[in-house]
Design a protein around this motif. Structure first.
Motif, PDB file in Angstrom:
ATOM      1  N   ASP A 178      -6.935 -13.052   4.412  1.00 59.80           N
ATOM      2  CA  ASP A 178      -7.732 -12.670   5.581  1.00 59.80           C
ATOM      3  C   ASP A 178      -8.887 -11.801   5.107  1.00 59.80           C
ATOM      4  O   ASP A 178      -8.741 -10.597   4.895  1.00 59.80           O
ATOM      5  CB  ASP A 178      -6.845 -11.929   6.592  1.00 59.80           C
ATOM      6  N   LYS A 179     -10.045 -12.431   4.939  1.00 61.74           N
ATOM      7  CA  LYS A 179     -11.200 -11.712   4.392  1.00 61.74           C
ATOM      8  C   LYS A 179     -11.778 -10.725   5.411  1.00 61.74           C
ATOM      9  O   LYS A 179     -12.586  -9.859   5.041  1.00 61.74           O
ATOM     10  CB  LYS A 179     -12.290 -12.704   3.985  1.00 61.74           C
ATOM     11  N   ARG A 180     -11.367 -10.846   6.678  1.00 62.48           N
ATOM     12  CA  ARG A 180     -11.847  -9.891   7.674  1.00 62.48           C
ATOM     13  C   ARG A 180     -11.321  -8.499   7.387  1.00 62.48           C
ATOM     14  O   ARG A 180     -11.863  -7.507   7.842  1.00 62.48           O
ATOM     15  CB  ARG A 180     -11.378 -10.304   9.078  1.00 62.48           C
ATOM     16  N   LYS A 181     -10.198  -8.449   6.631  1.00 60.30           N
ATOM     17  CA  LYS A 181      -9.568  -7.150   6.376  1.00 60.30           C
ATOM     18  C   LYS A 181     -10.020  -6.554   5.044  1.00 60.30           C
ATOM     19  O   LYS A 181      -9.583  -5.480   4.678  1.00 60.30           O
ATOM     20  CB  LYS A 181      -8.044  -7.322   6.353  1.00 60.30           C
ATOM     21  N   LEU A 182     -10.839  -7.294   4.284  1.00 57.16           N
ATOM     22  CA  LEU A 182     -11.200  -6.793   2.946  1.00 57.16           C
ATOM     23  C   LEU A 182     -12.318  -5.761   3.054  1.00 57.16           C
ATOM     24  O   LEU A 182     -13.103  -5.788   3.967  1.00 57.16           O
ATOM     25  CB  LEU A 182     -11.631  -7.958   2.048  1.00 57.16           C
ATOM     26  N   THR A 189       0.860  -1.185   0.000  1.00 56.55           N
ATOM     27  CA  THR A 189       0.000   0.000   0.000  1.00 56.55           C
ATOM     28  C   THR A 189       0.893   1.231   0.000  1.00 56.55           C
ATOM     29  O   THR A 189       1.922   1.265   0.657  1.00 56.55           O
ATOM     30  CB  THR A 189      -0.879   0.045   1.272  1.00 56.55           C
ATOM     31  N   ASP A 239     -12.084 -15.787   7.800  1.00 59.50           N
ATOM     32  CA  ASP A 239     -13.281 -14.993   7.522  1.00 59.50           C
ATOM     33  C   ASP A 239     -14.044 -14.798   8.821  1.00 59.50           C
ATOM     34  O   ASP A 239     -13.764 -15.471   9.807  1.00 59.50           O
ATOM     35  CB  ASP A 239     -14.150 -15.719   6.482  1.00 59.50           C
ATOM     36  N   ARG A 240     -14.984 -13.867   8.797  1.00 59.81           N
ATOM     37  CA  ARG A 240     -15.830 -13.689   9.986  1.00 59.81           C
ATOM     38  C   ARG A 240     -17.266 -13.947   9.563  1.00 59.81           C
ATOM     39  O   ARG A 240     -17.794 -13.276   8.686  1.00 59.81           O
ATOM     40  CB  ARG A 240     -15.671 -12.283  10.561  1.00 59.81           C
ATOM     41  N   ASP A 249     -14.968 -15.732  14.082  1.00 59.61           N
ATOM     42  CA  ASP A 249     -13.862 -16.015  13.165  1.00 59.61           C
ATOM     43  C   ASP A 249     -13.914 -17.462  12.693  1.00 59.61           C
ATOM     44  O   ASP A 249     -14.093 -18.371  13.498  1.00 59.61           O
ATOM     45  CB  ASP A 249     -12.511 -15.805  13.873  1.00 59.61           C
TER      46      ASP A 249
END
Ligand code: ZN
Length: 442
Positions: A438-442, A104, A371-372, A377
């Motif tokens: 880590d789909k929690r961060k998407l 980033t 994922d959440r 989690d």
């Protein structure tokens, strides 16, 4: 005969510092450290300001232990001073830039004077000597050339060694395999995950790597486990050696394993290592696990004082069978940045890798998906299995799935959903492997 004596003499002169007794080594480190701190203080406003905040001056560092009073440097400091803010040399003395591929925003920029490039060449030369390579070896350098430090770092060191270097860079797997075979390559430099990919692709092309003269792999740029080393050595003719480095310090060549493969020796005449408690920053004794902090002792363009690497390891001062006096670092299989917190439990991808690869029928390709779901989690581990297992009965697959779920749970303490996938279902990387989604961060 004379050529043997010549090469022996060359080996001894290039590696003399690897065998320096502790007292002269510590004296050399202190002298270099004091010079480097003075240089950074005189030339880099950030360092001078940080020392001033603590009421310190370079003369306060009277022993190696005094280094612990100095502030840390972090990746954020490099970002905040982008692009040239930490340079201690004027631009006319800079002969090379490298930069990290920042995921980033802006990259991390590093710079080298001519002397820095020579020092880097010298440590990389010592890396190749440590794992038994010499002139006459044919080295395929599959680290990426470009802003990434891997390609050019290994390249200069391999040329200094007098080896024949193939600057193939990363990617184009079939061409890599053709050249490995046709040129009679004896050593390869790349990430361990890419070498796994090469083994697999060679098999599909009907090429048996074990019939080739290939004997050494210089593997780094990503964390890997002993289980991964075991798989590589079982499925190819090479000995897999662990090389360690990072752009902020110099690039590859900070530490390298010797023929005994017992953890990388740090080139302590060039880089001063400390291991600290991640939370408190307190310096830990040799043998204790914590975050590796490195101070450059010779770097001119961009000296680094107490750089926090985020790599978790321990310093090993036990004597090594090779006779080198340089301390070793325990294999770096995890970075504090990689830590996942799942349902309040801390875990690292390498723990999952070790558990998976200990079970027969798995391939060294996996991905961890977090994922959440409804506020909870969920951890899924996708792992490729061999074609034989995959084509077996449903019962056999279920049994393997159970076995893997138990193996993972034993190590990390929580239940993961294991999804077995067929060979090639997961994407291959030509550089550093991406193990976690880590789909929690998407
Ligand atoms: Zn050794």
């Amino acid at each position: 005969m004379s050529s043997f004596l010549d090469s022996n003499a060359a080996f001894h002169s290039a590696t003399a510092l690897d065998y320096l007794p502790p007292d002269p080594l510590r004296r050399m480190q202190l002298r270099r450290l004091q010079g480097m701190i003075q240089r950074a203080y005189d030339r880099v406003p950030l360092f001078r300001g940080r020392l001033a905040e603590r009421g310190l001056e370079p003369a306060d560092v009277e022993s190696l232990e005094d280094l612990a009073q100095l502030p840390f440097t972090t990746k954020a400091d490099l970002r905040d001073t982008y692009p040239f803010g930490l340079f201690a040399s004027p631009l006319e003395e800079i002969v090379r830039f490298h930069a990290s591929s920042g995921t980033t925003g802006k990259p991390i920029v590093v710079a080298y004077t001519r002397e820095d490039v020579q020092d880097w060449t010298q440590v990389m030369h010592r890396c190749f000597l440590a794992c038994g390579l010499h002139s006459g070896d044919i080295i395929q350098n599959a680290y990426g050339y470009g802003l990434f430090t891997g390609g050019l770092g290994a390249h200069y060191g391999a040329e200094a060694l007098g080896a024949s270097v193939i600057p193939i860079s990363g990617g184009n797997t079939e061409r890599q395999i053709m050249i490995l075979k046709d040129f009679g390559v004896t050593a390869i430099c790349c990430t361990p995950s890419y070498f796994i990919h090469l083994i697999e692709r060679a098999g599909e092309l009907g090429i048996d790597l074990k019939q080739l003269p290939l004997r050494a792999g210089v593997f780094g740029a990503e964390p890997w486990t002993e289980a991964m080393r075991g798989r590589i050595e079982a499925e190819s003719p090479i000995k897999a050696y662990d090389i360690y480095g990072l752009s902020e310090i110099i690039g590859p060549g900070v530490a390298m394993e010797c023929l005994h493969q017992a953890g990388p020796h740090i080139f302590e005449d060039m880089f001063y290592p400390e291991v600290i408690d991640v939370e408190t920053g307190e310096v830990l004794p040799d043998g204790a696990e914590g975050e590796l902090v490195l101070t450059t002792l010779c770097k001119r363009a961009m000296p680094m004082i107490r750089y926090r690497t985020r790599d978790i390891t321990a310093l090993n001062s036990e004597p090594c069978a090779c006779g080198r006096t340089l301390r070793r670092i325990q294999r770096i299989a995890r970075r504090s940045d990689d830590m996942l917190i799942i349902r309040g439990v801390n875990l690292f991808p390498s723990q999952i890798e070790a558990a998976l690869l200990a079970v027969e029928g798995t391939l060294p390709h996996y991905q961890i998906v977090v994922d959440r779901v409804k506020g909870l989690d969920e951890l899924e581990v996708q792992v490729e299995v061999t074609a034989e297992v995959f084509s077996d009965t449903v019962g056999a697959l279920e049994k393997l799935q159970q076995e893997l779920a138990q193996a993972v749970e034993r190590v990390i303490g929580i239940r993961a959903h294991i999804r077995l996938v067929q060979p090639h279902a997961l994407q291959r990387s030509e550089g550093k492997a991406r193990r976690v989604l880590d789909k929690r961060k998407l």
